[in-house]
Design a protein around this motif. Structure first.
Motif, PDB file in Angstrom:
ATOM      1  N   VAL A  20       0.828  -1.198   0.000  1.00 57.51           N
ATOM      2  CA  VAL A  20       0.000   0.000   0.000  1.00 57.51           C
ATOM      3  C   VAL A  20       0.863   1.249   0.000  1.00 57.51           C
ATOM      4  CG1 VAL A  20      -1.671   1.340   1.323  1.00 57.51           C
ATOM      5  CG2 VAL A  20      -1.890  -1.131   1.183  1.00 57.51           C
ATOM      6  N   THR A  21       1.873   1.291   0.838  1.00 54.03           N
ATOM      7  CA  THR A  21       2.651   2.506   1.010  1.00 54.03           C
ATOM      8  C   THR A  21       4.050   2.413   0.436  1.00 54.03           C
ATOM      9  OG1 THR A  21       3.508   1.778   3.135  1.00 54.03           O
ATOM     10  CG2 THR A  21       1.456   3.055   3.155  1.00 54.03           C
ATOM     11  N   ASP A  22       4.495   1.221   0.060  1.00 54.19           N
ATOM     12  CA  ASP A  22       5.870   0.991  -0.376  1.00 54.19           C
ATOM     13  C   ASP A  22       6.867   1.479   0.652  1.00 54.19           C
ATOM     14  OD1 ASP A  22       4.965   1.596  -3.784  1.00 54.19           O
ATOM     15  OD2 ASP A  22       5.225  -0.316  -2.762  1.00 54.19           O
ATOM     16  N   GLN A  23       6.480   1.485   1.907  1.00 48.42           N
ATOM     17  CA  GLN A  23       7.363   1.848   3.006  1.00 48.42           C
ATOM     18  C   GLN A  23       7.341   0.727   4.018  1.00 48.42           C
ATOM     19  OE1 GLN A  23       6.041   5.465   4.758  1.00 48.42           O
ATOM     20  NE2 GLN A  23       6.027   6.590   2.841  1.00 48.42           N
ATOM     21  N   GLN A  24       8.451   0.571   4.720  1.00 45.59           N
ATOM     22  CA  GLN A  24       8.437  -0.395   5.801  1.00 45.59           C
ATOM     23  C   GLN A  24       7.690   0.201   6.974  1.00 45.59           C
ATOM     24  OE1 GLN A  24      12.268  -1.812   6.895  1.00 45.59           O
ATOM     25  NE2 GLN A  24      12.541  -2.933   5.001  1.00 45.59           N
ATOM     26  N   LEU A  25       7.163  -0.675   7.824  1.00 48.41           N
ATOM     27  CA  LEU A  25       6.480  -0.228   9.025  1.00 48.41           C
ATOM     28  C   LEU A  25       7.537   0.150  10.053  1.00 48.41           C
ATOM     29  CD1 LEU A  25       3.777  -2.979   9.118  1.00 48.41           C
ATOM     30  CD2 LEU A  25       3.338  -0.548   8.947  1.00 48.41           C
ATOM     31  N   ILE A  26       8.134   1.304   9.850  1.00 50.79           N
ATOM     32  CA  ILE A  26       9.213   1.755  10.721  1.00 50.79           C
ATOM     33  C   ILE A  26       8.934   3.185  11.135  1.00 50.79           C
ATOM     34  CG2 ILE A  26      11.676   2.256  10.886  1.00 50.79           C
ATOM     35  CD1 ILE A  26      12.197   0.137   8.819  1.00 50.79           C
ATOM     36  N   ALA A  27       9.028   3.444  12.419  1.00 48.69           N
ATOM     37  CA  ALA A  27       8.963   4.812  12.912  1.00 48.69           C
ATOM     38  C   ALA A  27      10.323   5.450  12.659  1.00 48.69           C
ATOM     39  CB  ALA A  27       8.639   4.812  14.407  1.00 48.69           C
ATOM     40  N   ASP A  28      10.378   6.764  12.635  1.00 48.47           N
ATOM     41  CA  ASP A  28      11.630   7.459  12.361  1.00 48.47           C
ATOM     42  C   ASP A  28      12.746   7.058  13.310  1.00 48.47           C
ATOM     43  OD1 ASP A  28      10.591   8.749  10.189  1.00 48.47           O
ATOM     44  OD2 ASP A  28      10.211  10.624  11.238  1.00 48.47           O
ATOM     45  N   GLY A  29      12.399   6.644  14.511  1.00 48.96           N
ATOM     46  CA  GLY A  29      13.405   6.223  15.474  1.00 48.96           C
ATOM     47  C   GLY A  29      13.938   4.830  15.202  1.00 48.96           C
ATOM     48  N   GLY A  30      13.467   4.178  14.154  1.00 50.70           N
ATOM     49  CA  GLY A  30      13.945   2.857  13.796  1.00 50.70           C
ATOM     50  C   GLY A  30      13.125   1.718  14.368  1.00 50.70           C
ATOM     51  N   THR A  31      12.045   2.009  15.055  1.00 52.75           N
ATOM     52  CA  THR A  31      11.198   0.966  15.632  1.00 52.75           C
ATOM     53  C   THR A  31      10.274   0.412  14.567  1.00 52.75           C
ATOM     54  OG1 THR A  31      11.242   2.015  17.793  1.00 52.75           O
ATOM     55  CG2 THR A  31       9.465   0.465  17.396  1.00 52.75           C
ATOM     56  N   THR A  32      10.240  -0.909  14.445  1.00 53.57           N
ATOM     57  CA  THR A  32       9.314  -1.546  13.517  1.00 53.57           C
ATOM     58  C   THR A  32       8.153  -2.128  14.309  1.00 53.57           C
ATOM     59  OG1 THR A  32      10.342  -3.731  13.625  1.00 53.57           O
ATOM     60  CG2 THR A  32      11.210  -2.199  11.985  1.00 53.57           C
ATOM     61  N   TRP A  33       7.075  -2.426  13.615  1.00 50.05           N
ATOM     62  CA  TRP A  33       5.899  -3.042  14.234  1.00 50.05           C
ATOM     63  C   TRP A  33       6.295  -4.338  14.926  1.00 50.05           C
ATOM     64  CZ3 TRP A  33       1.386  -1.092  15.392  1.00 50.05           C
ATOM     65  CH2 TRP A  33       0.326  -1.929  15.685  1.00 50.05           C
ATOM     66  N   GLY A  34       7.174  -5.109  14.284  1.00 49.44           N
ATOM     67  CA  GLY A  34       7.619  -6.380  14.830  1.00 49.44           C
ATOM     68  C   GLY A  34       8.505  -6.249  16.057  1.00 49.44           C
ATOM     69  N   ASP A  35       9.060  -5.063  16.298  1.00 50.00           N
ATOM     70  CA  ASP A  35       9.872  -4.836  17.494  1.00 50.00           C
ATOM     71  C   ASP A  35       9.018  -4.732  18.753  1.00 50.00           C
ATOM     72  OD1 ASP A  35      12.273  -4.743  16.062  1.00 50.00           O
ATOM     73  OD2 ASP A  35      12.177  -2.555  15.812  1.00 50.00           O
ATOM     74  N   LEU A  36       7.737  -4.438  18.580  1.00 47.56           N
ATOM     75  CA  LEU A  36       6.850  -4.225  19.723  1.00 47.56           C
ATOM     76  C   LEU A  36       6.200  -5.534  20.150  1.00 47.56           C
ATOM     77  CD1 LEU A  36       5.012  -0.999  18.519  1.00 47.56           C
ATOM     78  CD2 LEU A  36       7.053  -1.156  19.967  1.00 47.56           C
ATOM     79  N   THR A  37       5.926  -5.650  21.435  1.00 40.96           N
ATOM     80  CA  THR A  37       5.170  -6.795  21.928  1.00 40.96           C
ATOM     81  C   THR A  37       3.693  -6.578  21.602  1.00 40.96           C
ATOM     82  OG1 THR A  37       4.697  -5.845  24.103  1.00 40.96           O
ATOM     83  CG2 THR A  37       6.784  -7.075  23.873  1.00 40.96           C
ATOM     84  N   GLY A  38       2.917  -7.637  21.676  1.00 43.31           N
ATOM     85  CA  GLY A  38       1.482  -7.517  21.464  1.00 43.31           C
ATOM     86  C   GLY A  38       0.854  -6.532  22.440  1.00 43.31           C
ATOM     87  N   PHE A  39       1.299  -6.557  23.686  1.00 46.96           N
ATOM     88  CA  PHE A  39       0.762  -5.648  24.695  1.00 46.96           C
ATOM     89  C   PHE A  39       1.108  -4.199  24.352  1.00 46.96           C
ATOM     90  CE2 PHE A  39       0.709  -3.446  28.790  1.00 46.96           C
ATOM     91  CZ  PHE A  39      -0.516  -3.857  29.293  1.00 46.96           C
ATOM     92  N   GLN A  40       2.317  -3.950  23.866  1.00 42.16           N
ATOM     93  CA  GLN A  40       2.706  -2.592  23.488  1.00 42.16           C
ATOM     94  C   GLN A  40       1.893  -2.111  22.292  1.00 42.16           C
ATOM     95  OE1 GLN A  40       6.905  -3.238  22.997  1.00 42.16           O
ATOM     96  NE2 GLN A  40       7.354  -2.700  25.123  1.00 42.16           N
TER      97      GLN A  40
END
Length: 136
Positions: A20-40
Motif C-alpha cells: 500500500v505505502t511501499d514503506q516499511q512499518l518503521i517509525a523514524d526512530g527505527g522501531t518496527t511493528w515487529g519490534d513491539l510486543t502484542g501488549f505494546q
C-alpha cells in the motif's frame, strides 16, 4: 490473551515493504511493528482510541481500555510498557497533575499505527476512500 512477549499472528521476521505505502512499518526512530510486543501494540491502540474519543489518556484510562482484551493489567506491566514506548519515541509522557501522567502518541507512534492499518486493509482487500478527491 496476549502476554508481553506475544507476536500474535505476526511472523517474527520484520515485514517487507507494504504494497500500500511501499514503506516499511518503521517509525523514524527505527522501531518496527515487529519490534513491539502484542501488549505494546495494544497500548498504542488504546491511547489512539482515547485521543479519538477526546478522553485524557492517563494510566488508569489506558488500563481500562486494555483489560477487556488482556484481563487484569497490573501496575508494573502497564507502566513498564508505557515507559518502553516513551523510550522508543512512540508515546510522549507529560505531567497531568502531581500524581498523574498523561500519555499521547507522537507522530512516529501514530504513523506506525496508520501504516499497520493500511497493511491490514490491503491484506483484506479493503479500499480506503480518499477525502481529497484523489484515489488511494
Amino acid at each position: 490473551m496476549y502476554d508481553d512477549y506475544s507476536r500474535g499472528l505476526e511472523s517474527p521476521d520484520r515485514p517487507a515493504a507494504s504494497t500500500v505505502t511501499d514503506q516499511q512499518l518503521i517509525a523514524d526512530g527505527g522501531t518496527t511493528w515487529g519490534d513491539l510486543t502484542g501488549f505494546q501494540r495494544d497500548t498504542l491502540e488504546a491511547i489512539a482510541r482515547l485521543e479519538r474519543d477526546d478522553e485524557t489518556s492517563y494510566g488508569l484510562a489506558i488500563k481500562r481500555r486494555l483489560e477487556p482484551q488482556h484481563g487484569e493489567v497490573n501496575h508494573g506491566r502497564l507502566y513498564t510498557n508505557l515507559d518502553a514506548l516513551v523510550e522508543r519515541g512512540l508515546v510522549e509522557k507529560s505531567e497531568l497533575d502531581k500524581r498523574t501522567n498523561q500519555y499521547v502518541l507522537t507522530d512516529d507512534g501514530r504513523g506506525l499505527l496508520l501504516q499497520r492499518a493500511e497493511r491490514l486493509m490491503d491484506a483484506c482487500e479493503i479500499g480506503l476512500a480518499a477525502t481529497d478527491g484523489g484515489s488511494r
